[in-house]
Design a protein around this motif. Structure first.
Motif, PDB file in Angstrom:
ATOM      1  N   ASN A 110      39.948  24.170  38.130  1.00  0.00           N
ATOM      2  CA  ASN A 110      40.576  23.967  36.829  1.00  0.00           C
ATOM      3  C   ASN A 110      40.863  25.328  36.193  1.00  0.00           C
ATOM      4  OD1 ASN A 110      41.440  22.790  34.425  1.00  0.00           O
ATOM      5  ND2 ASN A 110      39.380  22.712  33.581  1.00  0.00           N
ATOM      6  N   VAL A 111      42.100  25.542  35.757  1.00  0.00           N
ATOM      7  CA  VAL A 111      42.485  26.824  35.150  1.00  0.00           C
ATOM      8  C   VAL A 111      41.860  26.917  33.761  1.00  0.00           C
ATOM      9  CG1 VAL A 111      44.390  28.290  34.410  1.00  0.00           C
ATOM     10  CG2 VAL A 111      44.649  26.842  36.432  1.00  0.00           C
ATOM     11  N   THR A 161      43.902  35.241  36.973  1.00  0.00           N
ATOM     12  CA  THR A 161      43.777  33.825  36.614  1.00  0.00           C
ATOM     13  C   THR A 161      42.349  33.407  36.933  1.00  0.00           C
ATOM     14  OG1 THR A 161      46.110  33.286  36.987  1.00  0.00           O
ATOM     15  CG2 THR A 161      44.529  31.489  37.148  1.00  0.00           C
ATOM     16  N   ILE A 162      41.713  32.716  35.998  1.00  0.00           N
ATOM     17  CA  ILE A 162      40.321  32.316  36.161  1.00  0.00           C
ATOM     18  C   ILE A 162      40.254  30.809  36.364  1.00  0.00           C
ATOM     19  CG2 ILE A 162      38.031  32.289  35.104  1.00  0.00           C
ATOM     20  CD1 ILE A 162      38.811  34.768  33.541  1.00  0.00           C
ATOM     21  N   LEU A 163      39.568  30.394  37.441  1.00  0.00           N
ATOM     22  CA  LEU A 163      39.400  28.984  37.757  1.00  0.00           C
ATOM     23  C   LEU A 163      37.938  28.588  37.611  1.00  0.00           C
ATOM     24  CD1 LEU A 163      41.527  28.607  41.036  1.00  0.00           C
ATOM     25  CD2 LEU A 163      42.288  28.406  38.671  1.00  0.00           C
ATOM     26  N   GLN A 164      37.728  27.317  37.268  1.00  0.00           N
ATOM     27  CA  GLN A 164      36.388  26.730  37.269  1.00  0.00           C
ATOM     28  C   GLN A 164      36.365  25.652  38.344  1.00  0.00           C
ATOM     29  OE1 GLN A 164      35.276  24.597  33.741  1.00  0.00           O
ATOM     30  NE2 GLN A 164      33.110  24.559  34.257  1.00  0.00           N
ATOM     31  N   THR A 165      35.485  25.794  39.335  1.00  0.00           N
ATOM     32  CA  THR A 165      35.421  24.850  40.436  1.00  0.00           C
ATOM     33  C   THR A 165      34.568  23.643  40.060  1.00  0.00           C
ATOM     34  OG1 THR A 165      33.496  25.922  41.430  1.00  0.00           O
ATOM     35  CG2 THR A 165      35.658  26.758  42.069  1.00  0.00           C
ATOM     36  N   PHE A 166      34.593  22.612  40.938  1.00  0.00           N
ATOM     37  CA  PHE A 166      33.821  21.402  40.659  1.00  0.00           C
ATOM     38  C   PHE A 166      32.327  21.653  40.674  1.00  0.00           C
ATOM     39  CE2 PHE A 166      37.785  19.230  42.003  1.00  0.00           C
ATOM     40  CZ  PHE A 166      37.944  18.438  40.895  1.00  0.00           C
ATOM     41  N   ASP A 167      31.898  22.636  41.456  1.00  0.00           N
ATOM     42  CA  ASP A 167      30.465  22.940  41.484  1.00  0.00           C
ATOM     43  C   ASP A 167      30.096  24.038  40.491  1.00  0.00           C
ATOM     44  OD1 ASP A 167      31.849  24.861  42.838  1.00  0.00           O
ATOM     45  OD2 ASP A 167      30.469  25.020  44.520  1.00  0.00           O
TER      46      ASP A 167
END
Length: 274
Positions: free
Chosen positions: A136-137, A145-151
């Motif tokens: 998720n951005v 660009t910074i993403l947040q993963t499901f874990d």
């Protein structure tokens, strides 16, 4: 003596007036220049506050325009005092080139960040697959660009790695199809299997009735008849559907006595002494 003092004052008076004039003009130039630079900066930032525009890019452009105007203002001030500004401009150009060569990677990320903010292939809150990462951005700036993963990991990706590769935006469309595959044994009725799958999809709370789910035989494999099942849902329910429907269909097929084939191995024992 008074005559000599008068002559001395008359000699230096024009130079003093010229310097005073230059100082006043320099102050006026600085005041007007700072006002213009600030106004241009605010104007560009206000443009970025419009609908469907990313204010990150416009804040950067506004700041860039402000400093560019101020650079010309200071050159104009130096020119008022007779400083040869051509050599200063050449020196600044050479320094800029040297800095640019030293920061090639950063400049590449900056250029990619500008392109991402202009063309907006994704925005904050979208789920994307880019540069080998999925998440998720949470933030887009001029360099990364910074993403947040499901874990719950934070992944920081340089923009140049994203812009030069394929970008999959899973949140671009409001309605999405969820592709799944299920196999039944050759001895089972495809109509019965389709009816069971249709029933599961019809009772799922997140699957849409319009567009209708697609359920058809896709492949006749060696040991199974494979169905392509594509229900449609809202984008925010994509993963709920993807990870809940397979179990529901498996249970429904079991309850209706429809066999789901799995690999079998037949071993033939030969008695050589017989």
């Amino acid at each position: 003596m008074e005559f000599l003092d008068s002559i001395d004052i008359n000699q230096h008076l024009p130079a003093a007036i010229a310097w005073a004039t230059n100082i006043l003009l320099a102050i006026v130039i600085l005041i007007i220049g700072f006002w213009i630079a600030g106004s241009v900066n605010k104007l560009i930032i206000n443009i970025g506050k419009g609908k469907h525009l990313d204010d990150t890019l416009f804040r950067f452009l506004g700041s860039f325009a402000r400093y560019l105007i101020l650079a010309f203002v200071f050159i104009a001030v130096l020119n008022r005092f007779g400083v040869q500004t051509a050599s200063i401009v050449a020196l600044l150009g050479a320094a800029g080139l040297a800095v640019g060569l030293a920061l090639q990677g950063a400049m590449s990320n900056l250029a990619a960040g500008v392109m991402l903010l202009i063309f907006r292939p994704y925005k904050v809150g979208d789920f994307i697959d880019a540069a080998g990462c999925f998440g998720n951005v949470t933030e887009i700036d001029m360099f990364t660009t910074i993403l947040q993963t499901f874990d719950q990991q934070q992944v920081i990706i340089p923009n140049s790695q994203i812009w030069g590769e394929k970008i999959i935006n899973h949140s671009h469309y409001d309605v999405r199809g969820v592709d799944m595959h299920f196999g039944v044994a050759y001895g089972e009725s495809t109509d019965a299997a389709r009816a069971v799958i249709d029933s599961v999809l019809a009772n799922h709370p997140h699957i849409l009735k319009d567009p209708a789910p697609f359920v058809e035989v896709e492949t006749l494999n060696d040991s199974s008849v494979d169905f392509l099942v594509r229900p449609f849902c809202k984008g925010e329910h994509y993963f709920d559907v993807l990870y809940s429907v397979p179990e529901l269909i498996k249970k429904a097929l079991d309850e209706n006595g429809i066999e789901i084939p799995f690999p079998h191995r037949k071993i033939i024992m030969v008695n050589e002494n017989a």
